[in-house]
Design an enzyme around this catalytic site. Structure first.
Site, mmCIF file in Angstrom:
data_model
loop_
_atom_site.group_PDB
_atom_site.id
_atom_site.type_symbol
_atom_site.label_atom_id
_atom_site.label_comp_id
_atom_site.label_asym_id
_atom_site.label_seq_id
_atom_site.Cartn_x
_atom_site.Cartn_y
_atom_site.Cartn_z
ATOM 1 N N HIS A 133 0.839 -1.193 0.000
ATOM 2 C CA HIS A 133 0.000 0.000 0.000
ATOM 3 C C HIS A 133 0.871 1.239 0.000
ATOM 4 C CE1 HIS A 133 -3.183 2.809 1.076
ATOM 5 N NE2 HIS A 133 -4.011 1.876 0.626
ATOM 6 N N ASP B 266 -8.035 -5.251 -0.186
ATOM 7 C CA ASP B 266 -8.498 -6.138 -1.255
ATOM 8 C C ASP B 266 -8.145 -7.606 -1.019
ATOM 9 O OD1 ASP B 266 -9.781 -4.286 -2.948
ATOM 10 O OD2 ASP B 266 -7.862 -3.545 -3.648
HETATM 11 C C1 SDX Z 1 -6.338 -0.048 -3.087
HETATM 12 O O1 SDX Z 1 -4.343 4.361 -2.172
HETATM 13 C C2 SDX Z 1 -5.329 3.827 -1.572
HETATM 14 O O2 SDX Z 1 -5.736 4.252 -0.514
HETATM 15 C C3 SDX Z 1 -5.969 2.655 -2.286
HETATM 16 C C4 SDX Z 1 -6.991 1.816 -1.493
HETATM 17 C C5 SDX Z 1 -8.285 2.588 -1.246
HETATM 18 O O3 SDX Z 1 -8.993 2.254 -0.290
HETATM 19 O O4 SDX Z 1 -8.618 3.474 -2.056
HETATM 20 O O5 SDX Z 1 -6.463 1.386 -0.252
HETATM 21 C C6 SDX Z 1 -7.441 0.572 -2.303
HETATM 22 O O6 SDX Z 1 -6.105 0.325 -4.214
HETATM 23 C C7 SDX Z 1 -5.497 -1.128 -2.408
HETATM 24 C C8 SDX Z 1 -4.309 -1.596 -3.232
HETATM 25 C C9 SDX Z 1 -4.774 -2.661 -4.249
HETATM 26 N N1 SDX Z 1 -3.703 -3.047 -5.174
HETATM 27 C C10 SDX Z 1 -3.008 -4.185 -5.047
HETATM 28 O O7 SDX Z 1 -3.203 -4.965 -4.097
HETATM 29 C C11 SDX Z 1 -2.051 -4.468 -6.156
HETATM 30 C C12 SDX Z 1 -0.737 -5.011 -5.590
HETATM 31 N N2 SDX Z 1 -0.063 -3.959 -4.852
HETATM 32 C C13 SDX Z 1 0.731 -3.064 -5.529
HETATM 33 O O8 SDX Z 1 1.020 -3.125 -6.862
HETATM 34 C C14 SDX Z 1 1.281 -1.864 -4.779
HETATM 35 O O9 SDX Z 1 1.652 -2.251 -3.507
HETATM 36 C C15 SDX Z 1 0.362 -0.628 -4.726
HETATM 37 C C16 SDX Z 1 -0.119 -0.210 -6.111
HETATM 38 C C17 SDX Z 1 -0.839 -0.878 -3.839
HETATM 39 C C18 SDX Z 1 1.167 0.541 -4.131
HETATM 40 O O10 SDX Z 1 2.184 0.880 -5.041
HETATM 41 P P1 SDX Z 1 3.391 1.834 -4.605
HETATM 42 O O11 SDX Z 1 3.014 2.757 -3.553
HETATM 43 O O12 SDX Z 1 3.929 2.427 -5.855
HETATM 44 O O13 SDX Z 1 4.429 0.759 -4.032
HETATM 45 P P2 SDX Z 1 5.706 1.074 -3.256
HETATM 46 O O14 SDX Z 1 6.438 2.228 -3.894
HETATM 47 O O15 SDX Z 1 5.377 1.254 -1.823
HETATM 48 O O16 SDX Z 1 6.559 -0.254 -3.434
HETATM 49 C C19 SDX Z 1 7.741 -0.398 -2.678
HETATM 50 C C20 SDX Z 1 8.436 -1.630 -3.112
HETATM 51 C C21 SDX Z 1 8.769 -1.695 -4.604
HETATM 52 O O17 SDX Z 1 9.933 -2.514 -4.695
HETATM 53 P P3 SDX Z 1 11.383 -1.808 -4.870
HETATM 54 O O18 SDX Z 1 11.329 -1.039 -6.167
HETATM 55 O O19 SDX Z 1 11.585 -0.950 -3.687
HETATM 56 O O20 SDX Z 1 12.335 -2.985 -4.937
HETATM 57 O O21 SDX Z 1 7.632 -2.788 -2.868
HETATM 58 C C22 SDX Z 1 7.377 -3.478 -4.093
HETATM 59 C C23 SDX Z 1 7.624 -2.438 -5.184
HETATM 60 O O22 SDX Z 1 7.921 -3.081 -6.411
HETATM 61 N N3 SDX Z 1 5.966 -3.913 -4.055
HETATM 62 C C24 SDX Z 1 5.564 -5.154 -4.309
HETATM 63 C C25 SDX Z 1 4.180 -5.150 -4.106
HETATM 64 N N4 SDX Z 1 3.781 -3.909 -3.756
HETATM 65 C C26 SDX Z 1 4.896 -3.166 -3.716
HETATM 66 N N5 SDX Z 1 6.225 -6.250 -4.670
HETATM 67 C C27 SDX Z 1 5.496 -7.374 -4.859
HETATM 68 N N6 SDX Z 1 4.152 -7.444 -4.706
HETATM 69 C C28 SDX Z 1 3.473 -6.342 -4.323
HETATM 70 N N7 SDX Z 1 2.149 -6.398 -4.167
#
Ligand code: SDX
Length: 427
Positions: free
Chosen positions: A306, A363
């Site tokens: 998140h 989710d």
């Molecule tokens: C919702 O924003 C909100 O409030 C949204 C929400 C709402 O109520 O409106 O809460 C609802 O959208 C929940 C999120 C649903 N999406 C997912 O579950 C999809 C999977 N998760 C992601 O793709 C991701 O975590 C996000 C999109 C939710 C957040 O993306 P960010 O903020 O760009 O991620 P980050 O910068 O914090 O990531 C940090 C690191 C990265 O790795 P590095 O580049 O540092 O090596 O963590 C990795 C990311 O690649 N990472 C993941 C991951 N999520 C982040 N790696 C593997 N699997 C994941 N799910």
């Protein structure tokens, strides 16, 4: 003494005011930076950018705190209803008995769709995604209500909000019925918001759906937990569209479009598909964890991570507890819940997830809950949209009350510099 930040650019010092929110959050106010220095700030994905000041929802992502208008999500989940929470979000206070009864009656009155709009459903193919139908029908509502295209007083706001909150549920249920080739069920005036939705979804001719109070309660809980989440992608979209003074129906429709994406609300479908694949094929959940860690795979573990929560998403915990309860009530053993818990366990022990503070988000468990209630997977994101509607409306209202400027970010241009036009024969 007001706090000041100092920024030195090309040897010149600029003083920038520091703003502090009611929960102690701090921001450097750069609103005059470009005018005074010629510089802008760059923040891809807006991870460090406050786009507005808002009094609606507070999140402390490090502590796992979520509050609507100052009320903790756990307390609202225990005691409130979706409709009461919707009022709270839009108007800032819990409704009095009179306000709650009046709002509930208005929602009941507004539940039906205008018969002139029903023929639109005939034009959608059976496989039409319900999110596309919902966003389209919200714009149909804009056609239907020219008197609400400009909201200039409290009565119009109340009517516009009630029409949208009530009818998104009818549209969603009709989209489902259309996909199954089933006749539409008119809303029943005796049912409350969530019970009425279940009736419109599942009653069939000569077989009235019995609304189980615990299932109705679980649906209320789902809706409350999804009702707002400050400046997430879809709410920011609503605010951007609304900042052009675009009408409420169309602004909310834009929110639906943004929510649809798999990185946002669409993740609830992806989670269940992944869990089902594991259950069906007997694959090891660790395989998915390893794939998510491999950057070259392009795969993200849906329902994990998140932007704001670097600790548990409090909604995921509440949903997990509710799923277990509902599965008991309906007497189903859903193996996907066991796989989900196994996966959570594996991820929370894995250094990749620990270092990046990746926890289950809203989710992760929501799809299992919805399925236990009987809602099919292609309706999951629409369910999120119904829940989020009051949040979109309250943010749209706040934006207009603040009378702010049109949202218009800047950019750093990285394309070609000026060059002469090349005639077709010379290319
Ligand atoms: C919702 O924003 C909100 O409030 C949204 C929400 C709402 O109520 O409106 O809460 C609802 O959208 C929940 C999120 C649903 N999406 C997912 O579950 C999809 C999977 N998760 C992601 O793709 C991701 O975590 C996000 C999109 C939710 C957040 O993306 P960010 O903020 O760009 O991620 P980050 O910068 O914090 O990531 C940090 C690191 C990265 O790795 P590095 O580049 O540092 O090596 O963590 C990795 C990311 O690649 N990472 C993941 C991951 N999520 C982040 N790696 C593997 N699997 C994941 N799910």
């Amino acid at each position: 003494m007001p706090e000041i930040a100092r920024l030195i650019l090309d040897g010149k010092t600029y003083e920038l005011p520091v703003l502090t929110g009611t929960e102690g959050e701090k921001a450097v106010d750069i609103r005059r930076l470009r005018e005074e220095s010629g510089y802008i700030t760059l923040d891809d994905g807006y991870g460090n950018t406050g786009s507005c000041q808002s009094a609606i929802t507070f999140i402390d992502g490090d502590q796992g705190i979520l509050r609507y208008r100052g009320y903790d999500i756990q307390e609202l989940a225990e005691h409130s209803t979706f409709i009461e929470t919707a009022w709270l979000l839009i108007y800032g206070e819990l409704p009095t008995v009179e306000q709650a009864e009046g709002f509930s009656a208005l929602l009941t009155e507004q539940a039906m769709l205008h018969t002139d709009t029903l023929h639109h459903f005939e034009g959608f193919p059976e496989h039409a995604p319900p999110m596309a139908i919902l966003s389209a029908m919200l714009n149909v509502m804009a056609c239907q209500h020219p008197e609400l295209l400009k909201i200039e007083n409290e009565a119009q706001l109340l009517m516009g909000s009630a029409k949208i909150i009530s009818k998104v549920r009818t549209i969603a249920a009709f989209a489902y019925r259309k996909s199954k080739g089933l006749p539409f069920n008119d809303p029943h005036p005796d049912y409350k918001y969530c019970g009425n939705f279940l009736h419109m979804m599942f009653s069939i001719p000569y077989h009235h759906y019995e609304v189980h109070p615990d299932i109705e309660r679980a649906l209320n809980l789902f809706m409350i937990l999804h009702a707002d989440h400050e400046q997430n992608c879809s709410t920011s979209t609503v605010r951007i569209v609304g900042s052009a003074r675009t009408n409420l129906f169309t602004s909310v429709s834009a929110g639906v479009c943004a929510l649809w994406g798999p990185l946002h609300g669409g993740a609830n479908v992806e989670v269940v598909q992944m869990l089902d694949e594991i259950v069906k094929t007997g694959k090891n959940p660790r395989e998915f964890i390893e794939r998510a860690k491999d950057k070259s795979s392009g795969f993200k573990l849906s329902g994990f991570g998140h932007r704001v929560y670097k600790n548990f998403d409090p909604r995921a915990r509440i949903l997990k507890a509710s799923v277990e309860k509902v599965l008991k009530i309906v007497g189903i053993r859903d193996k996907s819940l066991e796989v989900a818990m196994q996966m959570e366990d594996l991820a929370l022990k894995d250094p990749y997830f620990i270092e990046r503070k990746l926890y289950p988000n809203v989710d992760f468990y929501s799809g299992i809950l919805l399925r236990a209630i009987g809602i099919p997977a292609d309706m999951f994101t629409v369910m999120f949209a119904i829940g989020r509607t009051p949040g979109w409306i309250s943010n749209w209202k706040e934006l207009l009350d603040q009378g702010g400027r049109i949202n218009r970010p800047r950019q750093i241009y990285t394309g070609k510099t000026l060059r002469p036009y090349v005639g077709r024969e010379d290319r």
